[in-house]
Structure formats: C-alpha cells, structure tokens
Motif scaffolding. Structure first.
Motif, mmCIF file in Angstrom:
data_model
loop_
_atom_site.group_PDB
_atom_site.id
_atom_site.type_symbol
_atom_site.label_atom_id
_atom_site.label_comp_id
_atom_site.label_asym_id
_atom_site.label_seq_id
_atom_site.Cartn_x
_atom_site.Cartn_y
_atom_site.Cartn_z
ATOM 1 N N GLU A 16 0.864 -1.308 -0.160
ATOM 2 C CA GLU A 16 0.241 -0.039 -0.057
ATOM 3 C C GLU A 16 0.898 1.019 -0.145
ATOM 4 O OE1 GLU A 16 -3.127 0.308 2.724
ATOM 5 O OE2 GLU A 16 -3.122 -1.918 3.001
ATOM 6 N N LEU A 17 0.427 2.314 -0.420
ATOM 7 C CA LEU A 17 1.160 3.477 -0.419
ATOM 8 C C LEU A 17 0.176 4.527 -0.227
ATOM 9 C CD1 LEU A 17 3.776 5.049 -0.936
ATOM 10 C CD2 LEU A 17 3.029 5.291 -3.701
ATOM 11 N N LYS A 18 0.747 5.636 0.696
ATOM 12 C CA LYS A 18 -0.191 6.689 0.983
ATOM 13 C C LYS A 18 0.640 8.018 1.017
ATOM 14 C CE LYS A 18 -2.716 3.983 4.491
ATOM 15 N NZ LYS A 18 -4.009 3.942 3.557
ATOM 16 N N ASP A 55 -0.139 8.745 -11.490
ATOM 17 C CA ASP A 55 -0.499 7.718 -10.470
ATOM 18 C C ASP A 55 -0.567 6.222 -10.633
ATOM 19 O OD1 ASP A 55 -0.172 9.809 -8.757
ATOM 20 O OD2 ASP A 55 -1.861 9.839 -7.788
ATOM 21 N N THR A 80 1.519 3.289 -9.438
ATOM 22 C CA THR A 80 0.730 2.104 -8.932
ATOM 23 C C THR A 80 1.241 0.804 -9.686
ATOM 24 O OG1 THR A 80 -1.257 3.287 -8.551
ATOM 25 C CG2 THR A 80 -1.644 0.976 -8.574
ATOM 26 N N VAL A 109 1.841 -1.392 -6.620
ATOM 27 C CA VAL A 109 1.044 -0.966 -5.291
ATOM 28 C C VAL A 109 -0.489 -1.178 -5.442
ATOM 29 C CG1 VAL A 109 0.169 1.311 -4.259
ATOM 30 C CG2 VAL A 109 2.471 1.186 -5.139
ATOM 31 N N PHE A 137 -3.310 3.018 -3.433
ATOM 32 C CA PHE A 137 -2.749 4.477 -3.376
ATOM 33 C C PHE A 137 -3.601 5.515 -3.112
ATOM 34 C CE2 PHE A 137 0.341 7.531 -6.052
ATOM 35 C CZ PHE A 137 0.574 8.158 -5.109
ATOM 36 N N TYR A 169 5.944 10.066 1.677
ATOM 37 C CA TYR A 169 5.192 8.899 1.252
ATOM 38 C C TYR A 169 5.236 7.988 2.491
ATOM 39 C CZ TYR A 169 4.771 11.317 -3.225
ATOM 40 O OH TYR A 169 4.301 12.320 -4.384
#
Length: 910
Positions: free
Chosen positions: A790-792, A804, A808, A813, A816, A836
């Motif tokens: 996961e990416l935030k 994006d 991803t 990912v 996101f 990030y």
C-alpha cells in the motif's frame, strides 16, 4: 516473420547493403526536390581505411542519410585523389623491388606501370567504406586523374595563365630530396630537432688572422660566396673591404656589409650561401654575389663538394666535422635546438633550392575567400575557433608553387620551342602550335628591331643581341609541330583537388551543365583541420574564381583520433587498430556509435575499443527491446489500461522534446550530442521506462491500441537512429512488417517536430522519484516485487497526480491514496516536500528495523557534529575557499534532512 534470437551483424550488413545498392537508393539525379550535396574529401588512391577515415565518413554518412529521410535529394559524391608524391613513391618502390630503375624508363613506360598499380589497388579504400555503410552515390565516383577531371585541371591552368595569374619564375623553393620534387610552403612541417652549432674559422686573405662564424650546416661551406658583417658592429670594422678564404675548398670570397646580420646571434658574422638559403639568396641579389649550387637533386653533394661528391648531406656533416677539426678550422661545437623543415609526405628534411617553377599569384584570388568566412559568414567553420587559423594563413598567403618534378599527375600544358627559347601555354599541342603560328609574325617583327643598332648601345652588346635575335627568328620561321616539347613537370595534387566540388559535376568544362547548376554549391564539407588551408581554403578560392560563389556553406572540422594516452595513431607506434577488424568484432553500427559518442567537432577523440563495445551493447539493447515487443500476445478485445494511455502520452512528448534537441544539435553541428540525445531517449526513456509502463502482466496479452502505439514509437526511434545505425535499424524495420522497396527505412520520413506538453515531462520526473523511493524501500527491506504494497502520500506541493497509475503499476501498489496526516507504523520517504508512507506488513521485522534506523540515526548525528565543528571554527571559515565552505554547508543541510526523515520513520515504528 521469424525473429532471430541474436542480431547477426555480419549477415545483416551484407544483406542490407546489397539491398540498398540493388534498389539504387544512393543514386541521385536532378529533380524537383531541394538538393543536399556532400563531396567526399578524396582519400589518396594509395590509401586504406584508417580510424580518421572511419570518423570522417561516418559523420558524412549520418548527414547524408538524415537529409535523405528529411526529403532532400541527397547526393554524396565519392572519389579518390591521385596523390602525386605518395603514389609515385609507391610505384617507384614496386619497380625497385622488381629490379627496375625509374630513370631507365620513358615517361610513357612509367605511367603505364602507375596506371596498372592504380587499377589494382586504387579502389581498395572505397570498397572498405562500403563495409562501414557509406551511402555514397557510387555511380558518380570520381578519380582526380579521370579524363574529364584532368581536362578541368588543364583548362583551369590555361585560364589562370591567360588572366596573368600564373607565371614561371626562378625562385628559391622547398625541395624534397626523397621525392625529388618541389613542395609548396604549406607542405613543409617545421619540427624542433636537437643538433649542433659549429663555430668555423675562416682565414682572412693576406694575413694569419681568422674570423669565426657559427653555422648549423657545415657541409654548405662549399657554396659560400661571401661573409657578411653588420656595418654598425665595431668589433669587425677592421674587416671592411677584405676577403676571406673558405676552409677546405679554399675559395676566396668578399666580406660584405649588411644590417641584416644579427649582431647578437652566434659570432656576429654570417656565411652567405645564396644557393641554399632563402635569406642568403636575398643578400646575394642585393650584393650581386655568385651562386654556387652544391647539391644534386637527391641532396648528395655534386662536384663542388670536392672529395665529398656523391655523399649524402648528413653523412658529409659528420665527416666534415672531423676534417675541419683536423685542419684547425673548427673552433668548437655547441648543442643547438633548431627548427627543421620536413616534407609532409615523405618526412625528408627539406633542402632550399633555386629552381625554375610555376607559381600562382594569390594576393587578389584570396580576397573573396577571406570575406566569405571572416566577414559575411557565408561560409561557416565548425567549430568557429578555427577562423583564427584560417585568417592567419590567408592574410599571410604567398604565391603558390604549383609545379612538381614528377611524372604522375596532370602534365603542365606549356609547350616549348627547341632550346626553350619560347613557350606557349595551351590545352593541347595542336592549340600550342596554332598559337605559335598566330604569334609568329608579331614575334619576328619584335625580334627584328633587336637587329638594328641604336646610338646609345655598346657595339659588343648590340652584336650579342643581334645574334640572339637572329637565332630566335630562325627558330620561329623553321618551327614544326613535332619540334614542340611539353613541360616535364606535373601540377601539384592540390591544384586538381581544389576544383573538386565543381569538377565532379562538370562545372569547369561546362558551367551550364544540369548537374552543376543543380548540385553546386554543395551543402556541408566534413574534413580534418590539418587540411584547412591545403584543401578547404583553396576550394573556397577556386569556387569564387570559377563559379562566382561559395563551394559549400558549412565546414565541419573533425578532431584527430588518438589512443587512450593521447598519442596520434600510427603504424610505427602499433596503436592504430584495423577498422575492418573492429567492424568484424563490434559490427559496423557498433563502431559508428562508439566513434561518434566521443566525437565533438574539432576535438580529438581518445579512442578506446570499449567505446565500440558500448556501441555493440546499444545494438543488443535495441534488438532485445524489439524482440520483447514482438513477443507480446495482442488482444483486440481487452481495454487499454489507464497506465498505458498515460505512458504513450508521456513518451510522445518525450520523443518530441528530444527531437527538438536533436534538430538544434544538428543545426549547430554537434553530431555527438545528437547521438547522445537519441541514445538516452532509446536506452533510458524507451527501454527502461516506456516498455516497463506498457508491458502486460506475466503471460497476459497486451491490448491492440497500446501495441500499435508501441510499434509506432519504435518506428520513430528507428528513423532517428537510422543515420547512426543503418544496418540494425533497417533489419528491425523490415522485420516489423512486410515492406515494399518504396517503404524501406532508408527512404522513409524523418519524424516531424510537433508541439508537446513540457509540463507532462516535468511531472513524470517527479513520479520517477516516487517509484525510485518505493524500489529503494523494497530493496532495503527485502520486500519482493511480487508482494503488493500500500502507498499513502501527503501531497503538500499539489504535484500532478496524472502519473499515479504508472506509480501504482511500476511500484506494484495495491492501493494508493492521499492523506492529510502522517501515517503511524509505516516506512516513509520524501520527494521534495511531499512525504510518502508504506504501511508495515508482516514481512518486516519491526524490532530489527528500529535497531537499523537507530544505528543510522546515531551515525548521521555524529557526522553532523563533525561538520558543525568545522563550521563553528572561525579559522576554518575565514580561510577556506568559498567552494569548500559551500560544500560543508550542503553536508550540514543534507544531514539535518536525513535525521528528520529517520526520526519520523522511528516515530512511526514505535
């Protein structure tokens, strides 16, 4: 089509060169298109391909292939130069090996051997150029001794003579004793050599006194006809009006006075040898001195050399030193650094020699050539710095000695009466005889006046004049066609090649010819700076004289190809690789790329085979990228992913941005920079990013829309690459789809420059950093790529989110999203001001990660402490250079930022 697993360069190169030749793509005829013309700097007919040729002709081929793709009627005229001195030397050596002496042959017999040798070996270098991929118009191949080319040279000579620009004069010339011919000033290379300064004692006639003279050439004393002193030199007042005796030969010579003598050099006395020194000849003319020529044409001494007759000048120099010492005429010797003139062709030491030669007046001819380059800029030199060299040469130009004492070359079209009383310049013997007949009556009338005595003429003088006039009248009255004898000398090779851009199109013989009016002036000339004067300047002079306009617009001056130690490549050093061996090892495309990657205009290339290896690796990279694309299964039913749509838009913009750079670099003749721009586009942007962005998942098909665009982008890349890598690109182009001869890559269309979104490119650079951040964490934390993460992100800079979908895909990912606050229990990284977070999963040992980060934090704090200690040291701050101080401040800033990031990561883990 079946795609081979490996790129087989050897098979491909011969296949596509034969295909190009079969379909006549290289040939040009005048038509409705704009011409783009290059004439090859004609290599010596004696030559074989060397690294300099490889570089020069690769650049020409790049320019001509690009012009062809851009829709010009591209014409590259090849050919060879007869190279009088070099070729005659080769033939003489061959004959000598067969036991034949040139002097035992008639001119016609020797020329038969020369033509046989030329026919056997003369085409070697042009055939080798084909291995390189040179797309010359071989149907237009010219040789400077072709009948039409020779006719152009002869016509030029007669024209210039009739204009009063060519004359025959008895002058001091540069004599090459090995080639046994005169050379122009520009063909003499001056080299510093360690030698001796000999202090010789000349006895004063009628006394036991001596005067001492310093010379570097004691063997020339046999040609001494005076001693010269400076009239203002009080040391030698007592010598005025006296005579001296030359050692060994015993010749009594006058002591003359002239302010030319440098009182500071040597002993202040000068031996004067008018036959063997330019300055001494001038002194001899002023003071009416005798001229004694002591050398044969091979620089051995003649009868004036007494017991040294027949010996070489350098042998005599050693032997005469001993004799001078024995007779007490050598006061001393000193080591002396001297500039010695050597022949550019044979490397023999030049001998100044008085000789009847033909000269071309240059003072007026050179003016348009100076103006076009240095004032109006009609002709541009690349790089511009060579204008200084050009200006120096042309502003100090002297009359050009255009005759050579050789048999191989265009024989001078001057015809002599018996005993050489008269001569006529004409294109043929028939024309010369007719001119003699037309002028005969006028000449006889003029001579008859010499037979009538005038009151103020001495009777003896009159009788001599009368006898000479009567003799000449008889010659004119009795002259028959067969009595005419042509001048034995030939013209300087450069006197033929200076016409090259005109004569190859028939412009000298027929200025109204279709070819000449269409192709002239040519566009670009690619050559080495070493012949900027020999050839380039002279072509410019000839162009304005005969066509009234420049012969070309741009002159691209290449550097020399040197080895890694900066040494000039030569056979004697053994540091010059065989170009054909390199092509065999690395492919023609690989060698071309290897040479051009480091070939900026005018700068020398430090050649390393690793460059060719790099070129070969680039070929393999392109081939593998092509195989990857063609290996994908294509589906007509699946939809195009958003990431592929974005990737295509980005790459189209990137290609356009690169195309603008390429065009700008070509405009500025930065060929190497153009290649580097394409290299980066293909290797980095296309192979490393674009193909990764559109690549389908393992064992999954690619949508047809994306695949078609991938092929289109690949084809555009091939068009850009083709001038540099013609074989590989044509092979891939033909494997992509079935093509007719009209659809071959060599005659396709160069990509058109279109508007592009620069912001799109800049935004992608930010996305690359995000992807790199993800990959770094995966690597450091041993998170396999197959495991989705996961990416935030906190987008504090409001960076575009357009890419994006790419982040991803390339980061694998699973989800996101953007958040407003820091994420606890997550690994983090920064891209500029944006942060990030990758939430911790079961794959990470939290305790081990905390320990690792704590250790890194402590190390960084220690490093920061040492940097701050330096910056707080007043002595260091005041004494350190600004560059060093700024570096320490940057280290401080980097350490502080890293500490903040580590502390945030630790806070999220605890």
């Amino acid at each position: 089509m079946t795609i081979p697993a490996q790129f087989d360069a050897k098979t491909i190169e011969s296949k596509w060169y034969d295909y190009w030749m079969k379909n006549n793509y290289f040939h040009s005829e005048p038509d409705h298109r704009t011409p783009y013309t290059i004439v090859i700097p004609p290599p010596n007919v004696t030559g074989v391909l060397h690294m300099g040729h490889m570089l020069n002709n690769t650049i020409q081929d790049v320019l001509i292939r690009r012009a062809r793709l851009k829709g010009f009627n591209a014409c590259w005229v090849p050919g060879t130069d007869h190279a009088s001195i070099a070729t005659e030397a080769k033939v003489v050596a061959k004959l000598k090996a067969e036991g034949i002496n040139k002097n035992d042959l008639t001119r016609e017999e020797f020329l038969k051997h020369a033509w046989e040798w030329t026919d056997k070996y003369g085409g070697t270098i042009l055939e080798q150029l084909k291995k390189l991929g040179a797309s010359c118009d071989w149907e237009r191949t010219k040789f400077t001794m072709d009948p039409d080319m020779s006719a152009s040279v002869i016509k030029s000579f007669v024209d210039l003579y009739n204009k009063g620009l060519i004359y025959r004069g008895y002058r001091m010339v540069n004599w090459d004793p090995e080639a046994k011919t005169t050379l122009s000033d520009e063909e003499v290379i001056y080299e510093e050599q360690q030698g001796k300064l000999f202090f010789l004692k000349y006895k004063i006639e009628g006394s036991e006194d001596f005067l001492t003279i310093a010379t570097t050439r004691p063997e020339t004393i046999f040609g001494d006809t005076a001693i010269c002193i400076n009239p203002n030199d009080e040391r030698f007042t007592y010598l005025k009006g006296k005579k001296a005796i030359v050692p060994i030969c015993g010749r009594v010579i006058p002591i003359i006075e002239d302010e030319y003598v440098d009182v500071e050099f040597g002993t202040g006395c000068l031996k004067v040898t008018p036959a063997h020194d330019m300055n001494d000849k001038t002194l001899g003319e002023i003071h009416n001195l005798e001229i004694v020529d002591i050398f044969n044409e091979d620089a051995t001494l003649n009868s004036f050399g007494l017991h040294y007759q027949g010996k070489d000048r350098f042998v005599v120099r050693k032997e005469i030193e001993k004799e001078l010492q024995e007779i007490g005429a050598l006061a001393k010797t000193e080591t002396h650094l001297n500039k010695v003139g050597t022949s550019e062709r044979t490397k023999a030491v030049i001998e100044p020699r008085l000789s009847d030669q033909w000269f071309l007046k240059m003072e007026e001819l050179v003016k348009p050539a100076i103006k076009s380059v240095l004032e109006t800029g009609d002709i541009k030199l690349h790089p511009k710095r060579f204008e200084n060299t050009y200006a120096h040469w042309l502003n100090n130009i002297r009359d050009w000695n255009i005759s050579r004492q050789l048999w191989w070359g265009q024989q001078i079209p001057a015809w002599y009466s018996p005993n050489r009383d008269f001569f006529i310049v004409a294109e043929t013997k028939e024309d010369a005889y007719n001119k003699f007949q037309n002028q005969k009556e006028n000449q006889i009338e003029i001579l008859k006046k010499e037979t009538h005595k005038e009151d103020n003429i001495n009777i003896d003088t009159f009788l001599i004049r009368k006898a000479i006039a009567e003799k000449r009248i008889r010659i004119l009255e009795e002259l028959k066609f067969e009595d005419l004898v042509q001048d034995k000398d030939v013209l300087d090779t450069w006197f033929s090649s200076w016409l090259w851009p005109m004569s190859v199109f028939g412009g000298i013989m027929d200025p109204e010819s279709q070819d000449f009016k269409y192709y002239y002036p040519t566009n670009d000339l690619v050559t080495g700076p070493d012949i900027l004067f020999f050839w380039v300047a002279r072509m410019i002079i000839a162009g304005y004289e005969y066509a009234g306009e420049k012969p070309f617009t741009n002159v691209y001056l290449t550097g020399l190809v040197r080895d890694k130690q900066r040494r000039k490549m030569s056979k004697s050093l053994g540091n010059s690789p065989d170009p054909l061996d390199l092509i065999d090892k690395f492919s023609a495309d690989g060698v071309r790329v290897g040479l051009l990657l480091s070939a900026s205009a005018g700068n020398d290339i430090m050649f390393d085979e690793e460059l060719c290896s790099q070129g070969k690796a680039f070929s393999n990279k392109i081939w593998n990228a092509f195989k990857l694309i063609k290996g994908w299964e294509v589906s007509e039913t699946i939809a195009q992913p958003e990431s592929s749509k974005v990737a295509i838009e980005w790459y189209e913009a990137k290609l356009q941005q690169t195309l603008v750079d390429i065009e700008d670099n070509f405009e500025k003749y930065r060929i190497s920079d153009s290649l580097m721009a394409i290299y980066k586009l293909v290797w980095d942007d296309f192979c490393s990013w674009f193909l990764e962005m559109i690549k389908p998942a393992y064992q999954k098909p690619i949508d047809s829309v994306t695949f078609a665009k991938a092929i289109e982008m690949l084809e555009n890349n091939l068009k850009l690459l083709h001038p540099f890598m013609p074989f590989l690109t044509e092979e891939i182009w033909q494997l992509i789809a079935e093509r007719t001869p009209e659809e071959a890559l060599i005659v396709s269309t160069w990509p058109e420059v279109k508007p592009f979104d620069a912001k799109l490119i800049a935004d992608f650079e930010n996305s690359i950093e995000v992807i790199s951040g993800i990959r770094t964490i995966r690597k450091d934390k041993n998170i396999p790529f197959k495991d989705a993460i996961e990416l935030k992100g906190i987008n504090s800079e409001n960076v575009s989110t357009y890419f994006d979908s790419i982040i991803t895909k390339l980061g694998n990912v699973s989800a996101f999203e953007y958040v407003s606050e820091k994420v606890d229990g997550a690994l983090s990284f920064r891209v500029k001001s944006n942060e990030y977070f990758i939430p911790i999963t079961g794959n990470i040992d939290v305790e081990a990660e905390i320990a690792k980060l704590t250790e890194e934090l402590n190390y960084t704090k220690g490093f920061l402490k040492s940097v701050e200690a330096k910056l707080s040291n007043e002595k260091f701050v005041n004494g350190a250079p600004e560059k060093v101080l700024n570096l320490e401040k940057q280290k401080q800033a980097d350490a502080l930022a890293k500490i903040a990031t580590i502390e945030q990561s630790l806070a999220g883990l605890k």
